[in-house]
Scaffold this motif. Structure first.
Motif, mmCIF file in Angstrom:
data_model
loop_
_atom_site.group_PDB
_atom_site.id
_atom_site.type_symbol
_atom_site.label_atom_id
_atom_site.label_comp_id
_atom_site.label_asym_id
_atom_site.label_seq_id
_atom_site.Cartn_x
_atom_site.Cartn_y
_atom_site.Cartn_z
ATOM 1 N N ARG A 32 55.043 -8.367 68.270
ATOM 2 C CA ARG A 32 54.355 -9.087 69.355
ATOM 3 C C ARG A 32 52.861 -9.158 69.021
ATOM 4 N NH1 ARG A 32 56.996 -10.379 74.646
ATOM 5 N NH2 ARG A 32 55.341 -11.329 75.852
ATOM 6 N N PRO A 33 52.263 -10.325 68.987
ATOM 7 C CA PRO A 33 50.827 -10.416 68.685
ATOM 8 C C PRO A 33 49.989 -9.679 69.722
ATOM 9 C CG PRO A 33 51.879 -12.554 68.472
ATOM 10 C CD PRO A 33 52.887 -11.654 69.121
ATOM 11 N N VAL A 34 49.013 -8.923 69.252
ATOM 12 C CA VAL A 34 48.128 -8.184 70.157
ATOM 13 C C VAL A 34 47.406 -9.146 71.095
ATOM 14 C CG1 VAL A 34 46.099 -6.701 70.287
ATOM 15 C CG2 VAL A 34 47.818 -6.280 68.532
ATOM 16 N N ALA A 35 46.995 -10.301 70.568
ATOM 17 C CA ALA A 35 46.251 -11.274 71.379
ATOM 18 C C ALA A 35 47.075 -11.754 72.573
ATOM 19 C CB ALA A 35 45.841 -12.462 70.516
ATOM 20 N N ILE A 64 43.864 -1.934 84.147
ATOM 21 C CA ILE A 64 44.058 -3.094 83.258
ATOM 22 C C ILE A 64 42.910 -3.211 82.256
ATOM 23 C CG2 ILE A 64 44.253 -5.605 83.165
ATOM 24 C CD1 ILE A 64 45.631 -5.487 85.900
ATOM 25 N N THR A 65 41.688 -3.017 82.734
ATOM 26 C CA THR A 65 40.525 -3.093 81.846
ATOM 27 C C THR A 65 40.594 -2.030 80.763
ATOM 28 O OG1 THR A 65 39.155 -3.959 83.644
ATOM 29 C CG2 THR A 65 38.005 -3.018 81.747
ATOM 30 N N GLY A 66 41.016 -0.821 81.148
ATOM 31 C CA GLY A 66 41.166 0.253 80.176
ATOM 32 C C GLY A 66 42.193 -0.092 79.107
ATOM 33 N N ALA A 67 43.302 -0.702 79.548
ATOM 34 C CA ALA A 67 44.338 -1.094 78.592
ATOM 35 C C ALA A 67 43.832 -2.176 77.640
ATOM 36 C CB ALA A 67 45.574 -1.580 79.345
ATOM 37 N N ILE A 68 43.089 -3.144 78.171
ATOM 38 C CA ILE A 68 42.536 -4.210 77.328
ATOM 39 C C ILE A 68 41.565 -3.626 76.307
ATOM 40 C CG2 ILE A 68 41.025 -6.246 77.322
ATOM 41 C CD1 ILE A 68 42.271 -6.998 80.035
ATOM 42 N N ASP A 69 40.703 -2.720 76.760
ATOM 43 C CA ASP A 69 39.724 -2.103 75.851
ATOM 44 C C ASP A 69 40.413 -1.383 74.698
ATOM 45 O OD1 ASP A 69 37.676 -3.034 77.391
ATOM 46 O OD2 ASP A 69 37.312 -1.144 78.449
ATOM 47 N N ARG A 70 41.506 -0.672 74.994
ATOM 48 C CA ARG A 70 42.214 0.057 73.941
ATOM 49 C C ARG A 70 42.924 -0.914 72.993
ATOM 50 N NH1 ARG A 70 43.264 5.426 75.070
ATOM 51 N NH2 ARG A 70 43.862 5.492 72.854
ATOM 52 N N LEU A 71 43.520 -1.959 73.546
ATOM 53 C CA LEU A 71 44.268 -2.903 72.711
ATOM 54 C C LEU A 71 43.364 -3.677 71.751
ATOM 55 C CD1 LEU A 71 46.883 -4.335 75.225
ATOM 56 C CD2 LEU A 71 47.406 -3.233 73.050
ATOM 57 N N THR A 75 44.632 -4.166 65.396
ATOM 58 C CA THR A 75 44.872 -5.528 64.891
ATOM 59 C C THR A 75 46.332 -5.937 64.984
ATOM 60 O OG1 THR A 75 45.116 -4.637 62.650
ATOM 61 C CG2 THR A 75 42.918 -5.406 63.311
ATOM 62 N N LYS A 76 47.262 -4.952 64.965
ATOM 63 C CA LYS A 76 48.681 -5.296 65.051
ATOM 64 C C LYS A 76 49.446 -4.155 65.712
ATOM 65 C CE LYS A 76 51.304 -5.056 61.428
ATOM 66 N NZ LYS A 76 51.936 -5.247 60.097
ATOM 67 N N ILE A 77 50.600 -4.497 66.252
ATOM 68 C CA ILE A 77 51.450 -3.505 66.888
ATOM 69 C C ILE A 77 52.135 -2.675 65.793
ATOM 70 C CG2 ILE A 77 53.420 -3.158 68.428
ATOM 71 C CD1 ILE A 77 50.932 -4.333 69.785
ATOM 72 N N PRO A 78 52.135 -1.337 65.896
ATOM 73 C CA PRO A 78 52.745 -0.485 64.873
ATOM 74 C C PRO A 78 54.244 -0.726 64.716
ATOM 75 C CG PRO A 78 51.347 0.802 66.351
ATOM 76 C CD PRO A 78 51.490 -0.557 66.961
ATOM 77 N N GLN A 79 54.803 -0.164 63.664
ATOM 78 C CA GLN A 79 56.207 -0.382 63.323
ATOM 79 C C GLN A 79 57.150 0.045 64.445
ATOM 80 O OE1 GLN A 79 57.346 1.513 59.670
ATOM 81 N NE2 GLN A 79 59.431 0.724 59.700
ATOM 82 N N ASN A 80 56.857 1.145 65.090
ATOM 83 C CA ASN A 80 57.714 1.625 66.182
ATOM 84 C C ASN A 80 57.314 1.055 67.539
ATOM 85 O OD1 ASN A 80 59.301 3.084 64.502
ATOM 86 N ND2 ASN A 80 58.725 5.094 65.273
ATOM 87 N N GLY A 81 56.356 0.125 67.544
ATOM 88 C CA GLY A 81 55.903 -0.438 68.804
ATOM 89 C C GLY A 81 54.761 0.365 69.400
#
Length: 362
Positions: A32-35, A64-71, A75-81
């Motif tokens: 899933r694209p991070v963007a 929500i803002t905290g989640a956006i800041d971390r994401l 650059t990409k979602i890890p192999q295990n999600g």
């Protein structure tokens, strides 16, 4: 994140609750694209402006803002999600935002703000995936349980009404015998329906390795031979059937111990066998048992600790560090909680950890 670290975190997350739907849970599978995820959260942040209560609105926006800041830091979602839990604990006014890749793959995309964190998708990741079903049945009582890892869980314990035999003679006796047989058959059918309800979903998930069946009398044979359970359940019932004196958790434990040859690779049996070995060496006082956190650490560094039993106390950082150290040196570590009869003995008598040595130390 390791399974043990996840286990500790899940305990912490389950303590969090809120009077409103302000705790954010997010699961993102690989690919899933991070963007795309960030854009979704920005839309949710915009919608949250319509919440009337200021504290609730602020708490949702903060999560929500905290989640956006971390994401935006990856650059990409890890192999295990990826998994995220963000929010404010209204009781303590504490805010936290967790982001991690779990020990197994995330299979679903899931987003929600709720009064609690949605940890259900992670529960199976901290348990041994394979399980054994447990059934104890007699003519008017039954217990259904599950053995998973070092834990025996009573799923249900219940009674039926099957009258005893009456000696009257003649037509009345035959009629009473027939009614008794019908009541007995009805109870076994009820047991079968409950067994199916509990075990078929686990079989469909390919996580049930076998089923142990026991009881104090002839009912276990009648239940096995009769057409009372789904054919997939019946195929997994292992032989022999076990003679047992008790129902409930006591009976389930007795059956598991009697089936130790069949279950020798199951964690419950391994831990019990190790506990018996430790007690044997303690009784002989032959120096093959190690306890005391500092003493165990030194022995681990010498490569002397074969296996270790650690009481599951996530708030004890010394024990958590000991587990990591032992595993890094190749020591077999069994983490046990109150599900094991001798677990409190390990916790209270030995300060939370006791081990068996490979060789005697000077």
């Amino acid at each position: 994140m390791s399974r043990q670290e996840l286990k500790v975190l899940l305990r912490e997350l389950k303590k969090w609750s809120a009077p409103a739907t302000v705790l954010l849970s997010l699961y993102v599978p690989e690919g899933r694209p991070v963007a795309d995820v960030v854009n979704l959260l920005r839309e949710e942040a915009s919608i949250s402006q319509n919440i009337k209560l200021k504290r609730t609105r602020d708490a949702v926006e903060s999560a929500i803002t905290g989640a956006i800041d971390r994401l935006t830091q990856i650059t990409k979602i890890p192999q295990n999600g990826l998994v995220m839990f963000c929010g404010e604990n209204f009781d303590t006014n504490e805010y936290k935002c967790y982001m991690f890749s779990p020990p197994e793959k995330v299979l679903v995309f899931f987003y929600r703000t709720d009064k609690f964190f949605h940890t259900e998708f992670l529960e199976d990741m901290v348990e041994d995936s394979d399980a054994f079903g447990l059934i104890i049945v007699e003519r008017d009582q039954a217990t259904i349980g599950l053995l998973r890892g070092s834990r025996i869980e009573v799923l249900e314990e219940f009674e039926g009404y099957v009258p005893g035999k009456h000696m009257m003679g003649g037509q009345s006796q035959r009629r009473i015998d027939r009614l008794i047989e019908e009541a007995y058959d009805h109870f076994l059918k009820e047991v079968g329906e409950k067994v199916n309800a509990y075990f078929v979903p686990i079989i469909e998930d390919k996580k049930l390795r076998g089923i142990l069946l026991g009881g104090p009398g002839y009912a276990k044979e009648d239940f096995y031979k009769g057409d009372y359970v789904d054919y997939r359940v019946k195929k997994l019932i292992l032989q022999p059937l076990y003679d047992l004196a008790d129902q409930g958790e006591v009976g389930l434990r007795d059956m598991v111990i009697k089936a130790s040859d069949i279950l020798k690779e199951q964690k419950y049996i391994k831990v019990n066998n190790l506990m018996d070995e430790i007690k044997y060496h303690l009784a002989k006082d032959d120096g093959m048992v190690i306890y005391g956190i500092n003493e165990i650490k030194k022995a681990i560094e010498m490569g002397a600790v074969d296996s270790l039993i650690v009481y599951d106390d996530p708030n004890n950082q010394e024990l958590q560090n000991l587990i990591q150290k032992a595993e890094s040196f190749g020591t077999t570590v069994y983490i046990v909680g109150s599900e094991l009869p001798d677990a409190e003995w390990v916790g209270k008598t030995f300060g939370g950890a006791v081990g068996k040595l490979r060789f005697k130390l000077n």
